[in-house]
Design a protein around this motif. Structure first.
Motif, mmCIF file in Angstrom:
data_model
loop_
_atom_site.group_PDB
_atom_site.id
_atom_site.type_symbol
_atom_site.label_atom_id
_atom_site.label_comp_id
_atom_site.label_asym_id
_atom_site.label_seq_id
_atom_site.Cartn_x
_atom_site.Cartn_y
_atom_site.Cartn_z
ATOM 1 N N TRP A 1 -46.873 -20.188 -22.836
ATOM 2 C CA TRP A 1 -48.161 -20.665 -23.995
ATOM 3 C C TRP A 1 -46.816 -21.881 -25.115
ATOM 4 C CZ3 TRP A 1 -53.254 -20.348 -26.050
ATOM 5 C CH2 TRP A 1 -54.690 -20.157 -25.099
ATOM 6 N N HIS B 1 -49.959 -31.162 -21.144
ATOM 7 C CA HIS B 1 -48.597 -30.950 -21.730
ATOM 8 C C HIS B 1 -47.595 -31.774 -20.987
ATOM 9 C CE1 HIS B 1 -44.499 -28.995 -21.944
ATOM 10 N NE2 HIS B 1 -44.630 -29.689 -23.931
ATOM 11 N N ARG B 2 -47.414 -31.956 -19.797
ATOM 12 C CA ARG B 2 -47.222 -32.499 -18.395
ATOM 13 C C ARG B 2 -46.567 -34.137 -18.613
ATOM 14 N NH1 ARG B 2 -49.161 -30.554 -14.883
ATOM 15 N NH2 ARG B 2 -50.643 -31.931 -13.183
ATOM 16 N N LEU C 1 -53.901 -26.849 -20.329
ATOM 17 C CA LEU C 1 -53.253 -27.421 -21.145
ATOM 18 C C LEU C 1 -51.279 -27.764 -20.214
ATOM 19 C CD1 LEU C 1 -53.317 -23.911 -23.382
ATOM 20 C CD2 LEU C 1 -54.056 -26.655 -23.980
ATOM 21 N N ARG C 2 -51.749 -26.594 -19.377
ATOM 22 C CA ARG C 2 -50.064 -27.711 -18.650
ATOM 23 C C ARG C 2 -50.486 -28.706 -17.995
ATOM 24 N NH1 ARG C 2 -49.039 -21.554 -15.055
ATOM 25 N NH2 ARG C 2 -48.301 -20.547 -17.451
ATOM 26 N N THR D 1 -55.797 -22.435 -19.157
ATOM 27 C CA THR D 1 -53.813 -22.724 -18.900
ATOM 28 C C THR D 1 -53.510 -24.129 -17.798
ATOM 29 O OG1 THR D 1 -53.400 -20.406 -19.798
ATOM 30 C CG2 THR D 1 -52.073 -20.907 -18.423
ATOM 31 N N GLU E 1 -44.394 -22.699 -25.519
ATOM 32 C CA GLU E 1 -43.582 -23.908 -25.510
ATOM 33 C C GLU E 1 -44.965 -25.104 -25.509
ATOM 34 O OE1 GLU E 1 -42.262 -23.047 -21.460
ATOM 35 O OE2 GLU E 1 -40.476 -21.929 -21.614
ATOM 36 N N LEU E 2 -45.764 -24.877 -25.016
ATOM 37 C CA LEU E 2 -46.810 -25.907 -25.189
ATOM 38 C C LEU E 2 -47.124 -26.710 -26.236
ATOM 39 C CD1 LEU E 2 -49.234 -24.589 -22.316
ATOM 40 C CD2 LEU E 2 -47.090 -25.734 -21.667
#
Length: 224
Positions: free
Chosen positions: A127, A101-102, A97-98, A94, A129-130
């Protein structure tokens, strides 16, 4: 500038489902009176759609027997989830993933799970929102057919050369090659690095830190 698209497999890549998948395959075999499969046989079918995976595991079954085999596998998972079981995420999944995305990456999922499994995973904290989109075996041809990746590219309005498929099996690698997308293997799931490289993976990450560096290199080359 087009932002890169990272398409992730779930089982064996983000989620450690090795124990539950082997348990379900074992219980399904018992239901039909079949010998319990060895883990090495089970791990090789992961990533395929469930009917195709079960057919590959026990190719001698008749169609009615195969239907029972598939249903017994599903029922084991239904029982596990009813008992509150949830497959653990691999440490670092995670966070990566974050971070992607950022930093402006688009993210998508391409998995051999069914739509219920995808929905269950998207309830994990943050998740939903990603990801731009999610694609699974219920949507059409399963891995290694490129249909899921074609759908992911379309949903993100992304060219194949700006996308990378991250997975742990040869089915992921071949699917990526079939779609003209760069394949990126990971070493902690179901298929060995050697198997993935033999299938055409140019690189297999040993850790999430290694994977993050590989994705950064891909973005730098793709948009140099």
């Amino acid at each position: 500038m087009t932002r890169p698209l990272a398409i992730f497999d779930i089982d064996g890549t983000l989620v450690d489902s090795r124990e539950s998948i082997f348990l379900a395959a074992t219980e399904a075999a018992r239901t039909l009176g079949l010998p319990e499969p060895e883990y090495d046989r089970v791990r090789k079918i992961v990533g395929l759609s469930l009917p195709e995976a079960m057919r590959t595991l026990e190719p001698q079954l008749t169609t009615p027997e195969l239907d029972r085999f598939v249903e017994a596998f599903r029922q084991c998972f239904h029982r596990l989830y009813a008992e509150g079981h949830e497959e653990p995420l691999y440490p670092g999944a995670t966070d990566l993933l974050r971070r992607l995305h950022r930093d402006g990456w688009r993210l998508s999922l391409a998995t051999g799970q069914n739509r219920k499994g995808v929905a269950r995973n998207l309830t994990r904290q943050g998740w939903a929102e990603l990801f731009v989109s999610s694609h699974c075996a219920d949507d059409g041809p399963g891995k290694p057919h490129p249909a899921m990746l074609h759908a992911a590219l379309s949903a993100a309005a992304c060219d194949p050369d700006a996308a990378i498929m991250i997975g742990d099996t040869t089915h992921d690698i071949v699917m990526a090659l079939n779609a003209g997308v760069r394949p990126q293997g990971v070493a902690w799931g179901f298929h060995t690095p050697e198997e993935q490289i033999a299938a055409g993976a140019p690189h297999v990450a040993e850790t999430f830190t290694d994977l993050e560096a590989a994705l950064d290199r891909f973005a730098a080359r793709a948009f140099a």
